[in-house]
Each structure stands twice: as structure tokens, then as C-alpha cells.
Write an enzyme that holds these catalytic residues in place. Structure first.
Site, PDB file in Angstrom:
ATOM      1  CE1 TYR A   1      32.764  -0.018  68.625  1.00 53.80           C
ATOM      2  CE2 TYR A   1      34.695  -0.864  67.512  1.00 53.80           C
ATOM      3  CZ  TYR A   1      34.104   0.092  68.288  1.00 53.80           C
ATOM      4  OH  TYR A   1      34.839   1.162  68.745  1.00 53.80           O
TER       5      TYR A   1
ATOM      6  CE  LYS B   1      35.491  -2.158  70.824  1.00 58.69           C
ATOM      7  NZ  LYS B   1      36.107  -0.841  70.824  1.00 58.69           N
TER       8      LYS B   1
ATOM      9  CD  GLU C   1      37.172   5.716  76.940  1.00 54.94           C
ATOM     10  OE1 GLU C   1      37.765   4.635  76.866  1.00 54.94           O
ATOM     11  OE2 GLU C   1      35.925   5.818  76.917  1.00 54.94           O
TER      12      GLU C   1
ATOM     13  CG  LEU D   1      35.590   0.044  75.734  1.00 55.37           C
ATOM     14  CD1 LEU D   1      34.110  -0.250  75.512  1.00 55.37           C
ATOM     15  CD2 LEU D   1      36.366  -0.150  74.455  1.00 55.37           C
TER      16      LEU D   1
HETATM   17  N1  PDD Z   1      38.799   0.991  70.179  1.00 60.80           N
HETATM   18  N2  PDD Z   1      38.386   3.265  74.699  1.00 60.80           N
HETATM   19  C1  PDD Z   1      37.658   3.428  73.576  1.00 60.80           C
HETATM   20  C2  PDD Z   1      36.672   4.529  73.523  1.00 60.80           C
HETATM   21  C3  PDD Z   1      37.845   2.554  72.483  1.00 60.80           C
HETATM   22  O1  PDD Z   1      37.113   2.710  71.370  1.00 60.80           O
HETATM   23  C4  PDD Z   1      38.818   1.524  72.586  1.00 60.80           C
HETATM   24  C5  PDD Z   1      39.050   0.540  71.473  1.00 60.80           C
HETATM   25  C6  PDD Z   1      39.564   1.406  73.774  1.00 60.80           C
HETATM   26  C7  PDD Z   1      40.597   0.335  73.977  1.00 60.80           C
HETATM   27  O2  PDD Z   1      40.002  -0.923  74.107  1.00 60.80           O
HETATM   28  P1  PDD Z   1      40.788  -2.268  73.694  1.00 60.80           P
HETATM   29  O3  PDD Z   1      42.068  -2.253  74.426  1.00 60.80           O
HETATM   30  O4  PDD Z   1      39.884  -3.346  74.117  1.00 60.80           O
HETATM   31  O5  PDD Z   1      41.001  -2.202  72.189  1.00 60.80           O
HETATM   32  C8  PDD Z   1      39.302   2.289  74.814  1.00 60.80           C
HETATM   33  C9  PDD Z   1      38.918   0.080  69.049  1.00 60.80           C
HETATM   34  C10 PDD Z   1      40.289  -0.493  68.880  1.00 60.80           C
HETATM   35  C11 PDD Z   1      38.380   0.762  67.802  1.00 60.80           C
HETATM   36  O6  PDD Z   1      37.332   1.367  67.922  1.00 60.80           O
HETATM   37  O7  PDD Z   1      38.989   0.644  66.726  1.00 60.80           O
END
Ligand code: PDD
Length: 284
Positions: free
Chosen positions: A33, A147, A179, A204
Site C-alpha cells: 500500500y 510497505k 522507527e 520503512l
Molecule cells: N505510514 N514507517 C512506517 C512503519 C510507516 O508505516 C510509515 C508510513 C512511515 C513513514 O513513511 P512516509 O513518510 O512515506 O509516510 C515510516 C503511513 C502513513 C500509514 O501507514 O498510514
């Protein structure tokens, strides 16, 4: 009000959107996703999200059912049809449906689903809050760089945080922070250096992380990509998280210990400001 969503080539009212009970996303979490934020009715860093989607699909041998241009068009059409000024577009692609079998089916047709959510992003930019985090062992699988929709453990961690009176959790592996449950984690040392874990399969590869680190370096801020401990965080002058839907948000306490002044700090505020400005300039 009912949204218009997208499922396998069709724009439909959300109550009419259906996928198979044999979908491998549902049975095996065999799906990837992306979450792309929208500001002023335009998409923030679509290219970064599309590139990560391509990488995730490659790592799982999952064929994308649409091209970059088609996926961009679907995003834009959903933003338009749902009148989204501020919010997000969620996109999920699974390997499709087949009789339940651990072996990947040969010819399944990927399922692609997109929907929008309205969120007050501008308010978050204008009136940033600070969040409290607790630390929890990182028990996720070892390919966090992909992801996937396997989000049960992060979801459990958020529930543990809420139960402990906090907002979110930072995950710990070998004594260091990997993270947040759904965001990347940072500290700002007393000498002003921004520290965040280096890219690897442990985290991620955040699209917001890449942009914020680039902007920080361009603004002559010091950046170090390395693991840090909870103790280091508790002794830092600031801490923050980044994600598509949080931009840069201050962390004001870790395991009940206030960070710095215990209030959102100036480095995070500056990063959020320059990131928001860049988003406005670059959104498509
Ligand atoms: N989550 N780390 C994890 C485990 C994440 O699920 C996410 C993003 C990030 C940040 O990635 P980005 O900057 O590309 O959004 C880091 C999304 C927003 C979610 O699951 O809703």
C-alpha cells in the site's frame, strides 16, 4: 456522506465496492500500500510514493496492474470526485484472488483499491501538537522496507501506547530505536544535530524522511544517519517523527520523561515549515 472509491477499473460509491473473500490481501496480507497526502487539492510527493510502490512490488514479485500515469490519474480523479482539499489517498494492491494456498498463484490478477480520507492537514501545520511515545520491543518481521499491509503488530503497539496514556510507540531492536509504529523517528542532539536511523531492511524508507533530510541538509543543518537509544532520546533537546500524514511532529516525552523543554521544539517547527512550503510548491 458516501465517498467514491476505486476498485479494479471502476469508480463506485463506497457501499457498492467489493472484492473477493479469496483475495490474498485478506487471507495472507499479501498486499502492498501507499498513503499519499493531499494539500490544496494536489498530491504531495506522488513520485516518491510511486517509486516505493514499484520497489515493494518488485521485492514481492507482485505485478502492478496499472502504469504510473494511470495510477496518477486515478489519484487525481478520486481527489476531484470527492472534493478533497486536505487529506489523503490510500492505495492498496494485492496479488489478487485464488484458492487458498501458501504458494503464490501463477496467473492471479492483482486487486487494486483506492479511497480518500479528509484530514485537517493545514490545522496540523498551523497548530502543531506534541505527542508522547512509549518504547516497545520491535517484534515485526525483518522486511520493514517493504510497505505491506501486515499492520497488526503496529496496531497492537498503538493500543499499548493508548493504554499507557501515550499517543504512539517507538520500536526497539538491540537497544536502539528502529522507527515509530507508522512513522520514522528522530532526535535533535543538544548540539543541534538531527539523528535518525540509517536506511536498511529494519525500517520503512519514508518518503517524508527523504524529503525532510534533503531539506535539512540544504538548510545547512547537521544530519547523522545512525541508530540511537531511548536514553539518548530522553537527553536530547528535541525529538520528532515524520510521515505523509504527520509531516514533522514533535515528540515531547519518551517513556514519561520530558524531552528538552517538554514542548514542541524550534528545530522540528522549522523543518515542518520548510517541508510544508516545499509540499505546496511541488504538489501536483
Ligand atoms: N505510514 N514507517 C512506517 C512503519 C510507516 O508505516 C510509515 C508510513 C512511515 C513513514 O513513511 P512516509 O513518510 O512515506 O509516510 C515510516 C503511513 C502513513 C500509514 O501507514 O498510514
Amino acid at each position: 456522506m458516501s465517498r467514491t472509491v476505486y476498485v479494479n477499473g471502476e469508480y463506485l460509491p463506497e457501499e457498492d465496492a467489493k472484492i473477493s473473500i479469496f483475495d490474498r490481501g485478506f487471507l495472507f496480507a499479501d498486499a502492498i500500500y501507499e498513503v499519499c497526502s493531499v494539500i490544496d487539492g494536489r498530491l504531495i510527493d506522488f513520485e516518491g510514493h510511486f517509486q516505493r510502490l514499484e520497489r515493494s512490488s518488485g521485492e514481492l514479485d507482485l505485478n502492478l496492474p496499472a502504469s504510473r500515469d494511470e495510477i496518477l490519474e486515478i489519484h487525481r480523479e478520486l481527489v476531484r470526485l470527492n472534493g478533497i482539499q486536505e487529506g489523503l489517498v490510500y492505495m492498496q494492491i494485492s496479488r489478487g484472488s485464488a484458492d487458498r494456498d501458501f504458494v503464490f498463484p501463477k496467473d492471479s490478477k492483482p486487486t487494486i483499491v483506492l479511497f480518500t480520507q479528509q484530514i485537517p492537514l493545514q490545522e496540523m501545520i498551523d497548530r502543531p501538537k506534541g505527542i508522547r511515545v512509549i518504547s516497545i520491543d520491535d517484534l515485526r518481521w525483518a522486511r520493514r522496507d517493504i510497505k505491506t499491509v501486515q499492520l497488526l503488530y503496529p496496531s497492537m503497539c498503538k493500543m499499548m501506547a493508548k493504554k499507557a496514556g501515550a499517543d504512539d510507540a517507538w520500536l526497539i531492536q538491540d537497544g536502539c530505536v528502529t522507527e515509530g509504529t507508522s512513522n520514522n523517528a528522530y532526535i535533535v542532539t543538544k548540539s543541534g544535530t538531527i539523528v535518525t536511523r540509517q536506511l536498511s531492511n529494519d525500517i520503512l524508507h519514508g518518503v517524508t524522511r527523504a524529503a525532510v533530510l534533503r531539506l535539512a541538509r540544504e538548510a545547512q543543518m547537521q544530519v547523522e544517519e545512525r541508530p540511537f537509544t531511548i536514553e539518548e532520546a530522553q537527553n536530547a533537546s528535541e525529538a520528532f517523527i515524520t510521515s505523509a500524514t504527520n509531516f514533522a511532529t514533535s515528540v515531547v516525552s519518551v517513556d514519561g520523561i520530558a524531552i528538552g523543554s517538554g514542548k514542541p521544539g524550534p528545530v522540528t517547527a522549522r523543518l515542518r515549515e520548510i517541508y510544508a512550503e516545499e509540499c505546496r510548491r511541488q504538489a501536483i
